[in-house]
Design a protein around this motif. Structure first.
Motif, short mmCIF file in Angstrom:
data_model
loop_
_atom_site.label_atom_id
_atom_site.label_comp_id
_atom_site.label_asym_id
_atom_site.label_seq_id
_atom_site.Cartn_x
_atom_site.Cartn_y
_atom_site.Cartn_z
N LEU A 29 0.83 -1.21 0.00
CA LEU A 29 0.00 0.00 0.00
C LEU A 29 0.86 1.26 0.00
CD1 LEU A 29 -2.73 -1.10 2.57
CD2 LEU A 29 -2.93 -1.01 0.08
N LEU A 30 1.98 1.23 0.70
CA LEU A 30 2.88 2.39 0.72
C LEU A 30 3.46 2.68 -0.65
CD1 LEU A 30 4.84 1.77 4.06
CD2 LEU A 30 3.21 3.61 3.63
N ALA A 31 3.56 1.68 -1.49
CA ALA A 31 4.15 1.86 -2.82
C ALA A 31 3.20 2.56 -3.79
CB ALA A 31 4.55 0.49 -3.38
N GLU A 32 1.95 2.71 -3.39
CA GLU A 32 0.96 3.36 -4.27
C GLU A 32 0.98 4.87 -4.03
OE1 GLU A 32 -0.93 1.55 -6.61
OE2 GLU A 32 0.69 0.21 -5.95
N PRO A 33 1.29 5.66 -5.07
CA PRO A 33 1.48 7.11 -4.89
C PRO A 33 0.21 7.89 -4.54
CG PRO A 33 1.54 6.53 -7.21
CD PRO A 33 1.53 5.24 -6.46
N ASP A 34 -0.95 7.29 -4.70
CA ASP A 34 -2.19 8.01 -4.41
C ASP A 34 -2.89 7.51 -3.15
OD1 ASP A 34 -2.81 5.57 -5.54
OD2 ASP A 34 -4.60 6.32 -6.59
N LEU A 35 -2.18 6.69 -2.36
CA LEU A 35 -2.76 6.19 -1.13
C LEU A 35 -1.99 6.69 0.08
CD1 LEU A 35 -3.52 2.44 -2.00
CD2 LEU A 35 -5.09 4.39 -2.10
N ARG A 36 -2.71 6.90 1.16
CA ARG A 36 -2.12 7.25 2.46
C ARG A 36 -2.40 6.10 3.41
NH1 ARG A 36 -4.94 9.96 6.94
NH2 ARG A 36 -3.41 10.68 8.49
N VAL A 37 -1.38 5.67 4.15
CA VAL A 37 -1.53 4.53 5.04
C VAL A 37 -1.46 4.98 6.49
CG1 VAL A 37 -0.58 2.30 5.76
CG2 VAL A 37 -0.52 2.97 3.34
N VAL A 38 -2.47 4.56 7.28
CA VAL A 38 -2.47 4.78 8.72
C VAL A 38 -2.46 3.40 9.38
CG1 VAL A 38 -3.73 5.67 10.71
CG2 VAL A 38 -3.70 6.97 8.56
N TYR A 39 -1.44 3.15 10.18
CA TYR A 39 -1.32 1.88 10.88
C TYR A 39 -1.73 2.07 12.33
CZ TYR A 39 1.10 -2.05 13.22
OH TYR A 39 1.41 -3.14 13.99
N ARG A 40 -2.76 1.32 12.74
CA ARG A 40 -3.28 1.42 14.11
C ARG A 40 -3.13 0.05 14.78
NH1 ARG A 40 -6.03 5.39 17.59
NH2 ARG A 40 -6.65 4.13 19.37
N PRO A 41 -2.01 -0.21 15.45
CA PRO A 41 -1.82 -1.51 16.10
C PRO A 41 -2.70 -1.66 17.34
CG PRO A 41 0.01 -0.07 16.63
CD PRO A 41 -0.84 0.67 15.62
N HIS A 42 -3.05 -2.89 17.64
CA HIS A 42 -3.80 -3.18 18.86
C HIS A 42 -2.92 -2.90 20.08
CE1 HIS A 42 -5.87 -5.56 21.93
NE2 HIS A 42 -6.93 -5.58 21.16
N PRO A 43 -3.49 -2.39 21.17
CA PRO A 43 -2.68 -2.07 22.36
C PRO A 43 -1.90 -3.26 22.92
CG PRO A 43 -4.86 -1.08 22.54
CD PRO A 43 -4.90 -1.98 21.34
N LEU A 44 -2.37 -4.48 22.69
CA LEU A 44 -1.69 -5.65 23.26
C LEU A 44 -0.75 -6.34 22.27
CD1 LEU A 44 -4.54 -7.37 25.34
CD2 LEU A 44 -2.75 -5.82 26.12
N THR A 45 -0.51 -5.72 21.13
CA THR A 45 0.36 -6.33 20.12
C THR A 45 1.73 -6.67 20.70
OG1 THR A 45 -0.74 -5.18 18.30
CG2 THR A 45 1.48 -6.00 17.88
N GLY A 46 2.10 -7.94 20.61
CA GLY A 46 3.42 -8.37 21.06
C GLY A 46 3.55 -8.73 22.52
N VAL A 47 2.45 -8.68 23.29
CA VAL A 47 2.56 -8.99 24.72
C VAL A 47 2.74 -10.48 24.97
CG1 VAL A 47 1.19 -6.99 25.39
CG2 VAL A 47 0.07 -9.20 25.12
N ARG A 48 2.32 -11.32 24.02
CA ARG A 48 2.42 -12.77 24.22
C ARG A 48 3.46 -13.41 23.31
NH1 ARG A 48 0.18 -17.70 22.87
NH2 ARG A 48 -0.95 -16.89 21.07
N LEU A 49 3.54 -12.95 22.08
CA LEU A 49 4.46 -13.55 21.12
C LEU A 49 5.47 -12.53 20.64
CD1 LEU A 49 1.96 -15.62 18.91
CD2 LEU A 49 3.40 -16.45 20.79
#
Length: 417
Positions: free
Chosen positions: A249-269
Motif C-alpha cells: 500500500l505504501l508503494a501506491e502514490p495516491d494512497l495514504r496509510v495509517v497503521y493502528r496496532p492493537h494495544p496488546l500487540t506483542g505482549v504474548r508472542l
C-alpha cells in the motif's frame, strides 16, 4: 516445630516479604496485578455505590474499560458507581481519567464484608478475565457482562457467558451468534440488546465528515488485532501478512496509510512485536521519503478519529470491523493464517472482501476495487443495525441505562420471592 517445618515456614515468610516489596516498589512485570490493595481501609468501609465495575486486569488491558467511560459516567449520574481493581497502578490511572470511586482489593475475603456493608445491586464486567469469578460467587447482586466490543471472534461465544445473569450486547447479531454457537444458553432471555453506547460522539463525527476532495490521497486504515490469548483466537495478521500488506500500500502514490496496532500487540508472542516494529520502520521510511504523503502510525487516542478520516479499513476478524459499519465505507477483512483458529460463517464476513497469506499479493487490486466500486455497500448498510443496534445519536446510551435499571429491578424482584 521440626527443623523441616521451621525451614518451610521461613521460606514462605521470605517469599511473602519479597513479594510485598516487589509489589510496593512497582517491579512486577506488565500484565501481572500488583495486589497492592486497600484491604485494611476497606475492612470496615461501606461503599457509597449501587453499581460496581469489576476490572481485574492491569493497565495493559485498560483500553477495554476506557471505551465504556462515557456510558458509565451517564450511569453514575443516576446510580453511584465504584470501580474495583486488583492492581493499584491501574486504579491510579482510572482515578486520574474519571470521577469514579476506585478501590483495589487484594484479598477475596475483603469482598465479602464490602458487599455485606454496602447497597450494591449491580456488577458490570468488560472482559472474561478468570478473576471475575471472585466476584461472580456473590448471589446478592446481579452480574452483567458488557465485554469491550462485539465481534465474530470465538471469545464472543465463550461458555463463560453462562456465569453472568445477563449479557448486554450490541445488536441482534450477537443474540443470534450465541443462540447458534453456545449450547444450553438461553440467548433470547439472557441477552439484552443495548447497541454500542461506546460509539458516543463518533456517530456525529461520521455524519459531519466532509466529502472527499478530488485528487487527494485516499486513506487506508490498517487496524489489526493482537495475537490472541490462545491458538483458537489467533486472528491477528501482523506477523503473517502485515509487513507485506503495508509495503504494497505504501508503494501506491495516491494512497495514504495509517497503521493502528492493537494495544496488546506483542505482549504474548515476540514475533508480533518484531513484525510490529518492522511495519513501523516501513512507515517511518515512507514518511521520510515523502513527508507530504501523511503516512503515520496511530497508537493512541480515539480509534474512531482514525476511522472517520479513513476511506477504507483493512482489519482482522475483530470488533473493529463491526464499529466500522457506522462509516458506511469499504471494508477488507483478513483471513487467519492458522488452521487452529475458529472462524464462523457470519453475515458480515460473507459479505466482505477477504485477503490472506495466499492472496496478500492482490491487496492493492482488492483495495482499489473496493474504493472505486464498493460492490458490497448496500449489504453493509443492511448489516449495520443488525450488528450495532439503534444508531441514532444517544439511543444506545439510553438503552444501556434502561437495561441496567431493569436488571437491578429484576434481581430485586427475584430476591424478594
Amino acid at each position: 516445630m521440626a527443623p523441616a517445618t521451621r525451614g518451610a515456614s521461613l521460606k514462605r515468610r521470605v517469599r511473602s516479604v519479597g513479594g510485598t516489596f516487589i509489589r510496593r516498589m512497582g517491579l512486577l512485570p506488565g500484565g501481572v496485578p500488583d495486589r497492592n490493595g486497600d484491604d485494611a481501609r476497606l475492612a470496615t468501609q461501606r461503599l457509597d455505590a449501587e453499581v460496581l465495575v469489576f476490572f481485574a486486569d492491569t493497565e495493559d488491558g485498560l483500553y477495554q474499560l476506557r471505551q465504556w467511560y462515557a456510558p458509565l459516567a451517564a450511569l453514575d449520574a443516576r446510580h453511584r458507581i465504584a470501580v474495583v481493581t486488583a492492581d493499584s497502578r491501574t486504579a491510579a490511572l482510572i482515578r486520574a481519567e474519571t470521577g469514579f470511586e476506585v478501590v483495589t482489593v487484594a484479598r477475596y475475603a475483603t469482598l465479602d464484608g464490602l458487599l455485606a456493608r454496602s447497597d450494591v445491586r449491580l456488577v458490570l464486567y468488560v472482559n472474561h478475565n478468570p478473576e471475575n469469578f471472585s466476584m461472580l460467587r456473590f448471589a446478592s447482586v446481579v452480574h452483567v457482562s458488557l465485554l469491550h466490543g462485539d465481534s465474530d471472534k470465538v471469545v464472543s461465544v465463550s461458555n463463560q457467558a453462562k456465569a453472568y445473569d445477563f449479557s448486554f450486547v450490541a445488536g441482534r447479531a450477537a443474540v443470534d451468534r450465541m443462540a447458534r454457537y453456545l449450547p444450553l444458553f438461553d440467548a433470547e432471555r439472557r441477552c439484552v440488546v443495548v447497541g454500542r453506547p461506546q460509539l458516543g460522539d463518533a456517530l456525529a463525527l461520521v455524519a459531519d465528515r466532509a466529502e472527499p476532495v478530488p485528487g487527494r490521497r485516499r486513506t487506508v486504515l490498517y487496524a489489526p488485532t493482537w495475537e490472541g490469548a490462545q491458538p483458537s483466537a489467533a486472528y491477528g495478521s501482523v506477523d503473517t501478512i502485515g509487513e507485506a500488506l503495508v509495503a504494497a500500500l505504501l508503494a501506491e502514490p495516491d494512497l495514504r496509510v495509517v497503521y493502528r496496532p492493537h494495544p496488546l500487540t506483542g505482549v504474548r508472542l515476540a514475533s508480533y512485536g518484531e513484525a510490529d516494529a518492522a511495519i513501523r520502520r516501513r512507515i517511518d521510511a515512507a514518511r521520510a521519503a515523502d513527508p507530504g504523503a501523511g503516512h503515520t502510525v496511530s497508537d493512541s487516542g480515539d480509534l474512531m478519529v482514525d476511522m472517520v478520516s479513513a476511506d477504507l479499513l483493512v482489519c482482522d476478524v475483530s470488533a473493529v470491523a463491526m464499529d466500522w459499519l457506522v462509516t458506511g465505507r469499504p471494508l477488507v477483512v483478513t483471513e487467519p493464517a492458522s488452521t487452529e483458529v475458529v472462524t464462523a460463517s457470519t453475515p458480515l464476513l460473507d459479505a466482505t472482501a477477504r485477503i490472506g497469506t495466499g492472496t496478500v499479493g492482490d491487496v492493492v487490486a482488492v483495495v482499489r476495487s473496493e474504493l472505486d466500486d464498493d460492490p458490497r455497500a448496500s449489504r453493509r448498510r443492511e448489516l449495520a443495525e443488525y450488528y450495532l443496534g439503534d444508531l441514532r445519536p444517544g439511543a444506545a446510551t439510553q438503552a444501556f441505562l434502561t437495561a441496567c435499571e431493569e436488571a437491578i429491578a429484576a434481581h430485586r424482584a427475584a430476591s424478594a420471592d
